[in-house]
Write a protein that holds these residues in place. Structure first.
Motif, mmCIF file in Angstrom:
data_model
loop_
_atom_site.group_PDB
_atom_site.id
_atom_site.type_symbol
_atom_site.label_atom_id
_atom_site.label_comp_id
_atom_site.label_asym_id
_atom_site.label_seq_id
_atom_site.Cartn_x
_atom_site.Cartn_y
_atom_site.Cartn_z
ATOM 1 N N LEU A 1 0.814 -1.214 0.000
ATOM 2 C CA LEU A 1 0.000 0.000 0.000
ATOM 3 C C LEU A 1 0.846 1.263 0.000
ATOM 4 C CD1 LEU A 1 -2.769 -1.066 2.561
ATOM 5 C CD2 LEU A 1 -2.792 -1.232 0.074
ATOM 6 N N SER A 2 2.112 1.154 -0.396
ATOM 7 C CA SER A 2 2.988 2.322 -0.419
ATOM 8 C C SER A 2 3.010 2.929 -1.814
ATOM 9 C CB SER A 2 4.416 1.919 -0.002
ATOM 10 O OG SER A 2 4.944 0.957 -0.914
ATOM 11 N N GLY A 3 3.364 4.186 -1.881
ATOM 12 C CA GLY A 3 3.521 4.850 -3.162
ATOM 13 C C GLY A 3 2.202 5.174 -3.844
ATOM 14 N N PRO A 4 2.275 5.700 -5.067
ATOM 15 C CA PRO A 4 1.053 6.072 -5.804
ATOM 16 C C PRO A 4 0.130 4.890 -6.050
ATOM 17 C CG PRO A 4 3.006 7.042 -6.822
ATOM 18 C CD PRO A 4 3.491 6.066 -5.798
ATOM 19 N N GLN A 5 0.689 3.736 -6.397
ATOM 20 C CA GLN A 5 -0.167 2.570 -6.620
ATOM 21 C C GLN A 5 -0.818 2.116 -5.330
ATOM 22 O OE1 GLN A 5 2.132 -0.441 -8.642
ATOM 23 N NE2 GLN A 5 1.840 0.541 -10.635
ATOM 24 N N GLY A 6 -0.091 2.269 -4.214
ATOM 25 C CA GLY A 6 -0.682 1.935 -2.928
ATOM 26 C C GLY A 6 -1.855 2.837 -2.594
ATOM 27 N N GLN B 1 -3.840 4.147 -4.763
ATOM 28 C CA GLN B 1 -4.941 3.668 -5.590
ATOM 29 C C GLN B 1 -5.596 2.448 -4.959
ATOM 30 O OE1 GLN B 1 -4.255 1.425 -9.378
ATOM 31 N NE2 GLN B 1 -5.124 3.264 -10.339
ATOM 32 N N LEU B 2 -4.775 1.546 -4.399
ATOM 33 C CA LEU B 2 -5.324 0.362 -3.737
ATOM 34 C C LEU B 2 -6.115 0.750 -2.489
ATOM 35 C CD1 LEU B 2 -2.496 -2.334 -3.954
ATOM 36 C CD2 LEU B 2 -4.660 -2.265 -5.177
ATOM 37 N N ARG B 3 -5.597 1.693 -1.714
ATOM 38 C CA ARG B 3 -6.319 2.122 -0.513
ATOM 39 C C ARG B 3 -7.678 2.703 -0.873
ATOM 40 N NH1 ARG B 3 -1.133 4.020 0.887
ATOM 41 N NH2 ARG B 3 -1.708 6.163 0.336
ATOM 42 N N SER B 4 -7.730 3.472 -1.945
ATOM 43 C CA SER B 4 -8.999 4.044 -2.391
ATOM 44 C C SER B 4 -9.957 2.942 -2.831
ATOM 45 C CB SER B 4 -8.750 5.024 -3.538
ATOM 46 O OG SER B 4 -9.962 5.517 -4.057
ATOM 47 N N ALA B 5 -9.435 1.939 -3.545
ATOM 48 C CA ALA B 5 -10.278 0.839 -3.995
ATOM 49 C C ALA B 5 -10.810 0.040 -2.810
ATOM 50 C CB ALA B 5 -9.491 -0.067 -4.944
ATOM 51 N N ILE B 6 -9.944 -0.236 -1.848
ATOM 52 C CA ILE B 6 -10.368 -1.006 -0.674
ATOM 53 C C ILE B 6 -11.424 -0.241 0.109
ATOM 54 C CG2 ILE B 6 -9.582 -1.930 1.546
ATOM 55 C CD1 ILE B 6 -6.888 -2.529 0.157
ATOM 56 N N ALA B 7 -11.266 1.080 0.227
ATOM 57 C CA ALA B 7 -12.261 1.892 0.930
ATOM 58 C C ALA B 7 -13.617 1.810 0.225
ATOM 59 C CB ALA B 7 -11.794 3.334 1.025
ATOM 60 N N GLY C 1 -4.926 -0.096 -16.431
ATOM 61 C CA GLY C 1 -5.242 1.323 -16.404
ATOM 62 C C GLY C 1 -6.698 1.640 -16.174
ATOM 63 N N ARG C 2 -7.546 0.604 -16.176
ATOM 64 C CA ARG C 2 -8.987 0.840 -16.052
ATOM 65 C C ARG C 2 -9.570 0.366 -14.727
ATOM 66 N NH1 ARG C 2 -8.318 -1.435 -21.101
ATOM 67 N NH2 ARG C 2 -9.162 -3.410 -20.345
ATOM 68 N N SER C 3 -9.034 -0.721 -14.170
ATOM 69 C CA SER C 3 -9.661 -1.289 -12.979
ATOM 70 C C SER C 3 -8.649 -2.046 -12.146
ATOM 71 C CB SER C 3 -10.820 -2.221 -13.374
ATOM 72 O OG SER C 3 -10.340 -3.317 -14.139
ATOM 73 N N VAL C 4 -9.066 -2.325 -10.926
ATOM 74 C CA VAL C 4 -8.281 -3.144 -10.000
ATOM 75 C C VAL C 4 -9.141 -4.313 -9.570
ATOM 76 C CG1 VAL C 4 -7.178 -3.232 -7.733
ATOM 77 C CG2 VAL C 4 -6.909 -1.209 -9.166
ATOM 78 N N LEU C 5 -8.537 -5.501 -9.576
ATOM 79 C CA LEU C 5 -9.234 -6.712 -9.163
ATOM 80 C C LEU C 5 -8.541 -7.238 -7.916
ATOM 81 C CD1 LEU C 5 -11.610 -7.675 -10.930
ATOM 82 C CD2 LEU C 5 -10.186 -9.597 -11.654
#
Length: 379
Positions: free
Chosen positions: A58-63, A65-71, A90-94
């Motif tokens: 969950l570190s960095g810019p990608q982290g 993005q993951l935190r936002s998705a998990i929220a 670039g479109r979604s996270v699974l």
């Protein structure tokens, strides 16, 4: 054959003889072979919920993005505990995780452009409809969904992907192809209540767009419009609509002990007959026996169904050519091209594989074009 929209060169490849009856248009005397219908099998030991392990970075810019998705997931499914990133583009996270004693998959849209948001909401609507009207093909169960924030949580189905690539380099096992084709054919016979699903594809608009882009010639347009006119006349006598998955790639089919599972329903709805069959035909370039069976099935219901399959096939092949020409152009202009992971289902090949695949797609499109002209001649 029509001219490509970009100059594509590839070294000569070994010429493999095409079986005479593996094209998309067959002699009327041939009959369709029966499609094996995969029945329910006993669940093999160890095929239940899989034990998950892993660590989310969950570190960095990608982290972020993951935190936002998990929220977003927790707002609709507080019990979801994320474990692994299953796929990210670039479109979604699974995300794969647990909900109590079960495993689940959460899909979150990261590109909230109107087109992708609309497609995501369509997928949510399809899963919600499946709660009331179960399709004859196995599909993941809906757990939670938020169309406003484009977040979806579904059960994780056991099984392995029928093919890791959109266009498999080697033909998958025949048993897997039979199982996938059987599931698609069962789905295509389904007749859900009227108004439950819409028609995702505007055929006239799609043809016009490809023609404007130079992907279809004037003669292609004329021939395809004649076939569409004949199909419309046949539809006046009986219904010609068919419920289709809309993206029946082998990478969207899981092979499990209990039977095939179809995932990624964002394109599902009503199409002209044979859209799913055309998609399978297009990606099974190294499986001539499967292509022959698909062609037999496509024409078994009469001339109107055969013509609808050919219209679908031309659209699907043209779309694939456009996709891979764009990929080749990007790889030529990008000094450091991003090579898709072969372990990611549906990933595009890179470099020389793209050029060879593009050549094969042009060959296939020429076959389909000849079949369309032959069909027009029989009307």
């Amino acid at each position: 054959m029509y001219a490509a929209s970009s100059s594509v060169s590839a070294p000569p490849r070994p010429l493999r003889p095409r079986p005479a009856d593996s094209g998309p248009y067959l002699a009327p005397a041939r009959q369709a072979a029966p499609v094996p219908v995969a029945g329910k099998a006993r669940r093999a030991p160890g095929s239940g919920p899989q034990q998950l392990s892993g660590r989310l970075d969950l570190s960095g810019p990608q982290g972020a993005q993951l935190r936002s998705a998990i929220a977003s997931v927790h707002r609709i499914c507080p019990e979801f505990s994320p474990v692994q990133v299953l796929r990210r583009n670039g479109r979604s996270v699974l995300l794969v995780g647990t909900t109590g004693r079960s495993t689940a998959v959460a899909k979150c849209l990261t590109d909230h452009s109107p087109a992708w948001s609309e497609r995501f909401r369509h997928e949510i609507a399809v899963y919600r409809s499946f709660v009331r009207h179960r399709p004859p093909a196995r599909a993941p169960r809906l757990i939670a969904a938020d169309p406003d924030n484009c977040t979806l949580v579904i059960e994780r189905m056991p099984g392995r992907v029928a093919a890791l690539q959109r266009h498999p380099v080697k033909a998958p096992p025949r048993a897997d192809i039979r199982a996938a084709l059987g599931a698609i054919c069962r789905l295509n016979t389904w007749r859900p209540p009227a108004g439950t699903f819409d028609a995702p594809l505007d055929y006239a608009a799609r043809l016009a767009r490809y023609h404007e882009l130079g992907l279809l010639t004037d003669r292609d347009m004329g021939d395809l419009q004649k076939l569409l006119h004949g199909i419309a006349q046949a539809a006046g006598r009986h219904s010609m609509g068919q419920f289709c998955h809309g993206d029946a790639l082998l990478s969207n089919i899981l092979i499990s002990p209990a039977g095939p599972v179809l995932v990624d329903w964002e394109h599902a709805g009503w199409y002209l007959p044979g859209y799913d069959l055309a998609t399978l035909w297009a990606v099974l370039g190294d499986a001539p026996a499967a292509r022959r069976q698909i062609s037999q099935l496509a024409q078994s219901a009469g001339h109107a169904s055969r013509d609808a399959f050919l219209v679908n096939l031309m659209l699907v092949l043209t779309r694939e050519i456009r996709t891979y020409e764009t990929a080749v152009q990007r790889s030529m202009h990008d000094a450091h091209p991003v090579v898709p992971s072969s372990a990611q289902p549906g990933a595009l090949p890179s470099g020389e594989e793209q050029r060879l695949l593009l050549r094969r797609l042009h060959d296939d499109c020429q076959l389909a074009r000849k079949a369309v002209r032959a069909a027009v001649g029989t009307r």
